[in-house]
Design a protein around this motif. Structure first.
Motif, mmCIF file in Angstrom:
data_model
loop_
_atom_site.group_PDB
_atom_site.id
_atom_site.type_symbol
_atom_site.label_atom_id
_atom_site.label_comp_id
_atom_site.label_asym_id
_atom_site.label_seq_id
_atom_site.Cartn_x
_atom_site.Cartn_y
_atom_site.Cartn_z
ATOM 1 N N GLY A 1 1.681 -0.923 8.430
ATOM 2 C CA GLY A 1 3.116 -0.787 8.222
ATOM 3 C C GLY A 1 3.473 -0.077 6.941
ATOM 4 O O GLY A 1 4.644 -0.061 6.540
ATOM 5 N N ALA A 2 2.487 0.533 6.272
ATOM 6 C CA ALA A 2 2.767 1.212 5.002
ATOM 7 C C ALA A 2 3.656 2.422 5.229
ATOM 8 O O ALA A 2 3.533 3.144 6.225
ATOM 9 C CB ALA A 2 1.460 1.646 4.345
ATOM 10 N N GLU A 3 4.562 2.661 4.289
ATOM 11 C CA GLU A 3 5.429 3.825 4.365
ATOM 12 C C GLU A 3 4.643 5.067 3.957
ATOM 13 O O GLU A 3 4.021 5.103 2.898
ATOM 14 C CB GLU A 3 6.643 3.645 3.461
ATOM 15 N N LEU A 4 4.660 6.079 4.783
ATOM 16 C CA LEU A 4 3.915 7.306 4.531
ATOM 17 C C LEU A 4 4.831 8.338 3.892
ATOM 18 O O LEU A 4 5.908 8.640 4.414
ATOM 19 C CB LEU A 4 3.358 7.855 5.842
ATOM 20 N N GLU A 5 4.391 8.882 2.760
ATOM 21 C CA GLU A 5 5.133 9.981 2.140
ATOM 22 C C GLU A 5 4.463 11.284 2.538
ATOM 23 O O GLU A 5 3.298 11.524 2.195
ATOM 24 C CB GLU A 5 5.169 9.837 0.625
ATOM 25 N N ASP A 6 5.200 12.105 3.247
ATOM 26 C CA ASP A 6 4.656 13.362 3.748
ATOM 27 C C ASP A 6 4.872 14.457 2.713
ATOM 28 O O ASP A 6 6.002 14.883 2.452
ATOM 29 C CB ASP A 6 5.332 13.742 5.072
ATOM 30 N N LEU A 7 3.775 14.922 2.118
ATOM 31 C CA LEU A 7 3.819 15.972 1.102
ATOM 32 C C LEU A 7 3.093 17.220 1.597
ATOM 33 O O LEU A 7 2.485 17.958 0.811
ATOM 34 C CB LEU A 7 3.185 15.475 -0.196
ATOM 35 N N ALA B 1 -9.661 12.622 5.513
ATOM 36 C CA ALA B 1 -8.885 13.333 6.520
ATOM 37 C C ALA B 1 -7.819 12.404 7.101
ATOM 38 O O ALA B 1 -8.080 11.222 7.371
ATOM 39 C CB ALA B 1 -9.800 13.842 7.621
ATOM 40 N N TYR B 2 -6.639 12.946 7.324
ATOM 41 C CA TYR B 2 -5.544 12.138 7.867
ATOM 42 C C TYR B 2 -5.921 11.531 9.220
ATOM 43 O O TYR B 2 -5.679 10.343 9.468
ATOM 44 C CB TYR B 2 -4.282 12.993 7.999
ATOM 45 N N ALA B 3 -6.534 12.309 10.057
ATOM 46 C CA ALA B 3 -6.873 11.828 11.405
ATOM 47 C C ALA B 3 -7.802 10.623 11.349
ATOM 48 O O ALA B 3 -7.713 9.725 12.195
ATOM 49 C CB ALA B 3 -7.511 12.955 12.217
ATOM 50 N N GLU B 4 -8.673 10.584 10.361
ATOM 51 C CA GLU B 4 -9.623 9.482 10.253
ATOM 52 C C GLU B 4 -9.018 8.239 9.612
ATOM 53 O O GLU B 4 -9.365 7.115 9.971
ATOM 54 C CB GLU B 4 -10.847 9.933 9.445
ATOM 55 N N LEU B 5 -8.123 8.428 8.650
ATOM 56 C CA LEU B 5 -7.588 7.290 7.898
ATOM 57 C C LEU B 5 -6.248 6.781 8.407
ATOM 58 O O LEU B 5 -5.812 5.691 8.015
ATOM 59 C CB LEU B 5 -7.432 7.677 6.416
ATOM 60 N N ALA B 6 -5.586 7.541 9.251
ATOM 61 C CA ALA B 6 -4.264 7.130 9.741
ATOM 62 C C ALA B 6 -4.260 5.721 10.335
ATOM 63 O O ALA B 6 -3.284 4.974 10.154
ATOM 64 C CB ALA B 6 -3.740 8.151 10.746
ATOM 65 N N MET C 1 0.844 -1.204 0.000
ATOM 66 C CA MET C 1 0.000 0.000 0.000
ATOM 67 C C MET C 1 0.871 1.243 0.000
ATOM 68 O O MET C 1 1.886 1.316 0.684
ATOM 69 C CB MET C 1 -0.918 0.012 1.223
ATOM 70 N N GLN C 2 0.477 2.247 -0.793
ATOM 71 C CA GLN C 2 1.142 3.549 -0.825
ATOM 72 C C GLN C 2 0.284 4.547 -0.057
ATOM 73 O O GLN C 2 -0.946 4.512 -0.123
ATOM 74 C CB GLN C 2 1.305 4.040 -2.266
ATOM 75 N N ALA C 3 0.937 5.459 0.649
ATOM 76 C CA ALA C 3 0.218 6.446 1.457
ATOM 77 C C ALA C 3 0.840 7.818 1.238
ATOM 78 O O ALA C 3 2.063 7.986 1.314
ATOM 79 C CB ALA C 3 0.281 6.067 2.930
#
Length: 428
Positions: free
Chosen positions: A53-59, A43-48, A1-3
């Motif tokens: 263990g997916a790697e999160l790319e912070d943009l 929303a990030y708060a809802e889906l976090a 999964m990509q995030a």
């Protein structure tokens, strides 16, 4: 999964028809992609909690939107963009036809196809409805390059059996043979689709248009694209060539070319009854503001078309169109509306470029927004791409104000990344 964590903006419906709930915006959003499809967007708060263990790319600081949909563009006209000339018919003879003659050469076609698709991706266009030249090899080359990029692209060879220079005409039978082969080889392969493509009524005999209708009847899931009611001289010449037709739209309708998945470019001079007939049969319009202005064709009546239920997408119409950038094209669409007394709403503009374009192409079950299950074609936009854009957006009073400024000031520099089916295909 990509995030991907960023601000996210997309349309869930036409904002002109669904005032409540059409616009989905998440200041701090999260986009989740798996196997080339969106599996979560909100929303990030809802889906976090879904991250695992997916790697999160912070943009953070960037804006994610759906990829842009270009509903009308000419691949063989890349090299005549910004060519000085007169209006439509003279411009075709002076610039377009000589340029298109070169596409009989497979190497030229392949080299141009690669450049053309890379230019689309650089500008954030992830789906396009494309005219090829009259030569089968031009469309083979374009499809091959699009397939290599896993791009959702619809294209067809132009049909011209009259009123074109030597080397650019075909015949009814050669066109039928070429189209049957192209459909067999490419339609439905990967994310590709074929479009039956009469250049315009002037270039096609009755027999050619009848054959085009027969191909559509044999292959009901392919598309049809052509030009309609772009220029006053063109309209007059069409009426002369087809005296039995009620009007320009009827020329196509009487040969079975007006249907679902039929896209008519321009329609600048179309009026109420024709718009109603077009909408009733499921046809769509490609609004091409930069080429309409560049060739002096006129001002498309967007509000009137939409009031009759016509599906409308945005088209760059390169090479009479003056930019590959859908963002820039939306800014010009606003100016066209201003000249007609109809100011284009910024959310409506984004709708035309994304979900509206997908609906015009009958692809809204696959693309157009970032709803779960859709193909993950999306953009990462740099909201500080230029000092002026950064300053203007920092002082924006509302989301609508910032989006409007982005469409007026934005161009290819705003597109930081372009993703096709979850795979990064362009990075600035």
């Amino acid at each position: 999964m990509q995030a991907f964590r960023a601000s996210i903006l997309h349309l869930l419906d036409d904002p002109a028809k669904a005032a409540e709930g059409a616009v989905a915006f998440h200041e701090d959003g999260l986009l989740l992609v798996e196997d080339g499809r969106v599996i979560g967007c909100g929303a990030y708060a809802e889906l976090a909690p879904w991250l695992g263990g997916a790697e999160l790319e912070d943009l953070t600081g960037h804006l994610i939107t759906p990829g842009f949909v270009d509903t009308h563009i000419h691949f063989p006209q890349v090299d005549v963009i910004a060519a000085h000339g007169k209006q439509l018919l003279d411009w075709l003879e002076q610039h377009t036809f000589p340029a298109e003659a070169a596409f009989a050469d497979p190497k030229h076609a392949a080299d141009t196809a690669a450049f053309f698709l890379d230019e689309l991706l650089r500008n954030g266009t992830t789906t396009a409805l494309v005219f090829g030249s009259v030569h089968k090899v031009s469309v083979d080359a374009l499809f091959a390059e699009a397939y290599a990029r896993d791009m959702r692209l619809i294209a067809g060879k132009s049909l011209m059996d009259r009123n074109a220079p030597d080397g650019l005409t075909d015949t009814v039978e050669s066109s039928r043979e070429d189209m049957q082969a192209l459909i067999a080889d490419w339609h439905g392969k990967g994310r590709l689709g074929y479009a039956v493509t009469p250049r315009f009524a002037i270039s096609c005999s009755d027999a050619q248009l009848a054959m085009a209708g027969e191909i559509l009847a044999e292959h009901p899931d392919v598309w049809m694209q052509t030009h309609l009611s772009e220029n006053l001289h063109e309209i007059k010449e069409t009426a002369r060539l087809f005296p039995k037709a009620k009007d320009y739209l009827d020329v196509y309708d009487r040969f079975g070319l007006l249907r679902q998945r039929s896209v008519f470019a321009h329609c600048v001079h179309l009026k109420g009854d024709a718009f109603r007939r077009l909408a009733a049969k499921g046809g769509a319009v490609a609004f091409c503001p930069t080429s309409n202005l560049f060739l002096g064709s006129g001002l498309f009546p967007l509000e009137e078309a939409c009031s009759h239920g016509v599906k409308v997408g945005i088209g760059t119409d390169v090479g009479a169109g003056t930019t590959f950038s859908i963002l820039h094209t939306l800014g010009e669409a606003y100016k066209v509306g201003q000249l007609r007394g109809d100011a284009l709403d910024p959310f409506q503009a984004l709708y035309l470029a994304t979900l509206g374009g997908a609906r015009a192409l009958d692809l809204d079950d696959k693309i157009g927004n970032l709803a779960p299950g859709k193909e993950a074609d999306f953009l990462v936009l740099d909201l500080a791409a230029t000092p002026l854009i950064a300053r203007r957006l920092a002082g924006g009073k509302s989301l609508a104000d910032k989006l409007f400024a982005l469409t007026v000031l934005g161009d290819d520099r705003v597109v930081a990344r372009t993703y096709l089916a979850g795979v990064e295909r362009w990075r600035r």
